[in-house]
Design a protein around this motif. Structure first.
Motif, PDB file in Angstrom:
ATOM      1  N   ARG A  21       0.738  -1.035  -0.011  1.00  0.00           N
ATOM      2  CA  ARG A  21       0.140   0.073   0.075  1.00  0.00           C
ATOM      3  C   ARG A  21       0.882   1.335  -0.121  1.00  0.00           C
ATOM      4  N   PRO A  22       0.233   2.248  -0.497  1.00  0.00           N
ATOM      5  CA  PRO A  22       1.119   3.624  -0.396  1.00  0.00           C
ATOM      6  C   PRO A  22       1.638   3.780   1.095  1.00  0.00           C
ATOM      7  N   LYS A  23       2.665   4.436   1.392  1.00  0.00           N
ATOM      8  CA  LYS A  23       3.131   4.755   2.421  1.00  0.00           C
ATOM      9  C   LYS A  23       2.091   5.715   3.693  1.00  0.00           C
ATOM     10  N   SER A  24       1.462   6.509   2.857  1.00  0.00           N
ATOM     11  CA  SER A  24       0.431   7.338   3.449  1.00  0.00           C
ATOM     12  C   SER A  24      -0.691   6.407   4.125  1.00  0.00           C
ATOM     13  N   GLU A  25      -1.069   5.520   3.273  1.00  0.00           N
ATOM     14  CA  GLU A  25      -2.205   4.834   3.766  1.00  0.00           C
ATOM     15  C   GLU A  25      -1.655   3.683   4.980  1.00  0.00           C
ATOM     16  N   GLN A  26      -0.340   3.185   4.846  1.00  0.00           N
ATOM     17  CA  GLN A  26       0.223   2.694   5.853  1.00  0.00           C
ATOM     18  C   GLN A  26       0.138   3.095   7.220  1.00  0.00           C
ATOM     19  N   GLU A  27       0.753   4.452   7.172  1.00  0.00           N
ATOM     20  CA  GLU A  27       0.766   5.269   8.309  1.00  0.00           C
ATOM     21  C   GLU A  27      -0.499   5.629   8.989  1.00  0.00           C
ATOM     22  N   ALA A  28      -1.570   5.937   7.853  1.00  0.00           N
ATOM     23  CA  ALA A  28      -3.185   6.129   8.480  1.00  0.00           C
ATOM     24  C   ALA A  28      -3.564   4.770   9.116  1.00  0.00           C
ATOM     25  N   ILE A  29      -3.336   3.604   8.566  1.00  0.00           N
ATOM     26  CA  ILE A  29      -3.833   2.322   9.388  1.00  0.00           C
ATOM     27  C   ILE A  29      -3.132   2.245  10.560  1.00  0.00           C
ATOM     28  N   ASP A  30      -1.898   2.218  10.662  1.00  0.00           N
ATOM     29  CA  ASP A  30      -1.101   1.956  11.656  1.00  0.00           C
ATOM     30  C   ASP A  30      -1.398   3.183  12.993  1.00  0.00           C
ATOM     31  N   LYS A  31      -1.819   4.336  12.706  1.00  0.00           N
ATOM     32  CA  LYS A  31      -2.178   5.189  13.613  1.00  0.00           C
ATOM     33  C   LYS A  31      -3.618   4.882  14.098  1.00  0.00           C
ATOM     34  N   ALA A  32      -4.390   4.494  13.509  1.00  0.00           N
ATOM     35  CA  ALA A  32      -5.631   4.140  13.878  1.00  0.00           C
ATOM     36  C   ALA A  32      -5.601   2.870  14.797  1.00  0.00           C
ATOM     37  N   GLY A  33      -4.650   1.894  14.263  1.00  0.00           N
ATOM     38  CA  GLY A  33      -4.739   0.454  15.021  1.00  0.00           C
ATOM     39  C   GLY A  33      -3.946   1.005  16.163  1.00  0.00           C
ATOM     40  N   LEU A  34      -2.936   1.645  16.254  1.00  0.00           N
ATOM     41  CA  LEU A  34      -2.240   1.613  17.422  1.00  0.00           C
ATOM     42  C   LEU A  34      -2.935   2.483  18.585  1.00  0.00           C
ATOM     43  N   LYS A  35      -3.745   3.480  18.095  1.00  0.00           N
ATOM     44  CA  LYS A  35      -4.634   4.037  18.985  1.00  0.00           C
ATOM     45  C   LYS A  35      -5.826   3.168  19.915  1.00  0.00           C
ATOM     46  N   TRP A  37      -5.420  -0.159  19.889  1.00  0.00           N
ATOM     47  CA  TRP A  37      -4.498  -1.272  20.782  1.00  0.00           C
ATOM     48  C   TRP A  37      -4.161  -0.493  22.041  1.00  0.00           C
ATOM     49  N   ASP A  38      -3.992   0.911  22.059  1.00  0.00           N
ATOM     50  CA  ASP A  38      -3.570   1.310  23.407  1.00  0.00           C
ATOM     51  C   ASP A  38      -4.786   1.572  24.167  1.00  0.00           C
ATOM     52  N   GLU A  39      -5.894   1.729  23.625  1.00  0.00           N
ATOM     53  CA  GLU A  39      -7.057   1.926  24.574  1.00  0.00           C
ATOM     54  C   GLU A  39      -7.482   0.455  25.064  1.00  0.00           C
ATOM     55  N   TRP A  40      -7.248  -0.432  24.306  1.00  0.00           N
ATOM     56  CA  TRP A  40      -7.470  -1.604  24.696  1.00  0.00           C
ATOM     57  C   TRP A  40      -6.687  -2.299  25.853  1.00  0.00           C
ATOM     58  N   ARG A  41      -5.445  -2.034  25.661  1.00  0.00           N
ATOM     59  CA  ARG A  41      -4.401  -2.307  26.444  1.00  0.00           C
ATOM     60  C   ARG A  41      -4.659  -1.616  27.944  1.00  0.00           C
ATOM     61  N   ASP A  42      -5.058  -0.113  27.701  1.00  0.00           N
ATOM     62  CA  ASP A  42      -5.580   0.675  28.962  1.00  0.00           C
ATOM     63  C   ASP A  42      -6.452   0.019  29.951  1.00  0.00           C
ATOM     64  N   GLY A  89     -12.212 -13.987  27.298  1.00  0.00           N
ATOM     65  CA  GLY A  89     -13.211 -12.760  27.270  1.00  0.00           C
ATOM     66  C   GLY A  89     -12.325 -11.353  27.268  1.00  0.00           C
ATOM     67  N   LEU A  90     -11.098 -11.290  27.615  1.00  0.00           N
ATOM     68  CA  LEU A  90     -10.239 -10.060  27.630  1.00  0.00           C
ATOM     69  C   LEU A  90     -10.241  -9.669  26.104  1.00  0.00           C
ATOM     70  N   PHE A  91     -10.170 -10.739  25.137  1.00  0.00           N
ATOM     71  CA  PHE A  91      -9.931 -10.291  23.905  1.00  0.00           C
ATOM     72  C   PHE A  91     -11.123  -9.920  22.867  1.00  0.00           C
ATOM     73  N   ARG A  92     -12.355 -10.149  23.665  1.00  0.00           N
ATOM     74  CA  ARG A  92     -13.564  -9.950  22.952  1.00  0.00           C
ATOM     75  C   ARG A  92     -13.437  -8.586  21.928  1.00  0.00           C
ATOM     76  N   ASP A  93     -12.930  -7.572  22.613  1.00  0.00           N
ATOM     77  CA  ASP A  93     -13.038  -6.125  21.972  1.00  0.00           C
ATOM     78  C   ASP A  93     -11.673  -5.786  21.326  1.00  0.00           C
ATOM     79  N   HIS A  94     -10.446  -6.759  21.301  1.00  0.00           N
ATOM     80  CA  HIS A  94      -9.252  -6.393  20.868  1.00  0.00           C
ATOM     81  C   HIS A  94      -9.426  -6.052  19.470  1.00  0.00           C
ATOM     82  N   PRO A  95      -8.745  -4.876  19.264  1.00  0.00           N
ATOM     83  CA  PRO A  95      -8.667  -4.580  17.898  1.00  0.00           C
ATOM     84  C   PRO A  95      -7.984  -5.289  16.883  1.00  0.00           C
TER      85      PRO A  95
END
Length: 95
Positions: A21-35, A37-42, A89-95
């Motif tokens: 994928r284009p680099k900009s698309e990869q970065e957008a996917i990563d940004k949303a996914g990491l956010k 993931w961080d919320e799930w971890r918290d 059950g912890l992973f039911r809403d895991h991104p």
């Protein structure tokens, strides 16, 4: 309390498709996914024993030697829970 290992998997062809994928698309996917993931971890921090451990390049070791290899394991996480059902059950809403 018992500990459980959650294994994150990813097919090599899916990694290749993502990297194509284009680099900009990869970065957008990563940004949303990491956010997400961080919320799930918290939300699940009290149960997490070992933070996300990502797996890099893979080698296979046999009596014949050491060679490059591929597998579907991308990383893992260790959690504590009362039992396997609670751990899952912890992973039911895991991104």
């Amino acid at each position: 309390m018992p500990r459980f290992v959650a294994v994150y998997t990813m097919k090599p062809e899916d990694v290749a498709a993502f990297r194509a994928r284009p680099k900009s698309e990869q970065e957008a996917i990563d940004k949303a996914g990491l956010k997400a993931w961080d919320e799930w971890r918290d939300r699940n921090a009290p149960a997490i024993v070992a933070t996300d451990v990502m797996v890099g390049k893979t080698r296979r070791v046999t009596k014949s030697g050491i060679v490059d290899a591929q597998n579907h394991i991308a990383g893992f996480l260790i959690v504590e829970a009362a039992d396997i059902t609670a751990a899952a059950g912890l992973f039911r809403d895991h991104p």
